[in-house]
Design a protein around this motif. Structure first.
Motif, PDB file in Angstrom:
ATOM      1  N   GLN A 102       0.841  -1.184   0.000  1.00 41.47           N
ATOM      2  CA  GLN A 102       0.000   0.000   0.000  1.00 41.47           C
ATOM      3  C   GLN A 102       0.877   1.234   0.000  1.00 41.47           C
ATOM      4  O   GLN A 102       1.609   1.490   0.967  1.00 41.47           O
ATOM      5  CB  GLN A 102      -0.939   0.013   1.202  1.00 41.47           C
ATOM      6  N   GLN A 155       1.274   5.152   0.191  1.00 39.08           N
ATOM      7  CA  GLN A 155       0.532   6.141   0.958  1.00 39.08           C
ATOM      8  C   GLN A 155      -0.451   6.887   0.069  1.00 39.08           C
ATOM      9  O   GLN A 155      -0.081   7.408  -0.979  1.00 39.08           O
ATOM     10  CB  GLN A 155       1.497   7.115   1.632  1.00 39.08           C
ATOM     11  N   GLY A 156      -1.712   6.903   0.496  1.00 36.34           N
ATOM     12  CA  GLY A 156      -2.736   7.606  -0.261  1.00 36.34           C
ATOM     13  C   GLY A 156      -3.399   6.776  -1.326  1.00 36.34           C
ATOM     14  O   GLY A 156      -4.302   7.267  -2.028  1.00 36.34           O
ATOM     15  N   ARG A 206      -4.620  -0.681  -1.357  1.00 37.11           N
ATOM     16  CA  ARG A 206      -3.712  -1.807  -1.272  1.00 37.11           C
ATOM     17  C   ARG A 206      -3.767  -2.589  -2.579  1.00 37.11           C
ATOM     18  O   ARG A 206      -4.846  -2.810  -3.140  1.00 37.11           O
ATOM     19  CB  ARG A 206      -4.132  -2.696  -0.098  1.00 37.11           C
ATOM     20  N   ALA A 222       6.530   1.604  -0.115  1.00 32.69           N
ATOM     21  CA  ALA A 222       5.186   1.266   0.338  1.00 32.69           C
ATOM     22  C   ALA A 222       5.269   0.473   1.634  1.00 32.69           C
ATOM     23  O   ALA A 222       6.347   0.020   2.029  1.00 32.69           O
ATOM     24  CB  ALA A 222       4.451   0.431  -0.708  1.00 32.69           C
ATOM     25  N   MET A 223       4.120   0.288   2.257  1.00 33.01           N
ATOM     26  CA  MET A 223       3.986  -0.672   3.347  1.00 33.01           C
ATOM     27  C   MET A 223       3.637  -2.005   2.695  1.00 33.01           C
ATOM     28  O   MET A 223       2.684  -2.078   1.902  1.00 33.01           O
ATOM     29  CB  MET A 223       2.894  -0.249   4.319  1.00 33.01           C
ATOM     30  N   GLN A 259       7.569  -1.649   6.438  1.00 32.66           N
ATOM     31  CA  GLN A 259       7.777  -0.510   5.542  1.00 32.66           C
ATOM     32  C   GLN A 259       9.017  -0.711   4.680  1.00 32.66           C
ATOM     33  O   GLN A 259      10.090  -1.081   5.182  1.00 32.66           O
ATOM     34  CB  GLN A 259       7.920   0.778   6.351  1.00 32.66           C
ATOM     35  N   THR A 290      11.282   1.527   1.992  1.00 31.65           N
ATOM     36  CA  THR A 290      11.530   2.862   1.459  1.00 31.65           C
ATOM     37  C   THR A 290      12.714   2.803   0.509  1.00 31.65           C
ATOM     38  O   THR A 290      13.797   2.353   0.889  1.00 31.65           O
ATOM     39  CB  THR A 290      11.813   3.869   2.582  1.00 31.65           C
TER      40      THR A 290
END
Length: 123
Positions: free
Chosen positions: A39, A41-42, A45, A91-92, A118, A120
């Motif tokens: 997912q 952010q924003g 999923r 994303a996560m 997470q 990154t």
């Protein structure tokens, strides 16, 4: 009750690699589906890859070629090897499990979820 715990996330530079793990506790009765979702952010999923622990085949979203999903022999630990990571992979990442009948990349098909790890990707 099935519980899933992800690990292996972190920060990496573009082009780097990470290996995510998902440890499942509880007892699966026979082959089952396990999958990775992410997912951003924003965003909603989205499915990344999925497999059935009783089959050598796996399904992928457009991550195929860079990501590889696998599991241990017992089917209780799921992995996601991620290579050539891009900033848009940030994303996560979530692990999910179900008894099928078919393995999909559809979120609602999975009743069991981990808390996420997470990832990154940034220079």
């Amino acid at each position: 009750q099935i519980q899933l715990v992800e690990s292996g996330g972190g920060s990496v530079q573009p082009g780097g690699s990470l290996r995510l793990s998902c440890a499942a506790s509880g007892r699966f009765y026979g082959p089952h589906c396990m999958a990775w979702f992410r997912q951003i952010q924003g965003s909603q999923r989205e499915g990344v890859a999925a497999l059935n622990t009783g089959s050598p085949r796996a399904i992928y979203s457009d991550s195929k070629g860079r990501f590889t999903i696998s599991h241990d022999d017992a089917g209780n630990t799921l992995y996601l090897q991620m290579n050539s990571l891009k900033p848009e992979d940030t994303a996560m990442y979530y692990c999910a499990a179900s008894y099928g009948p078919g393995c999909s990349l559809v979120e609602v098909d999975y009743p069991y979820w981990g808390q996420g790890t997470q990832v990154t990707v940034s220079s």
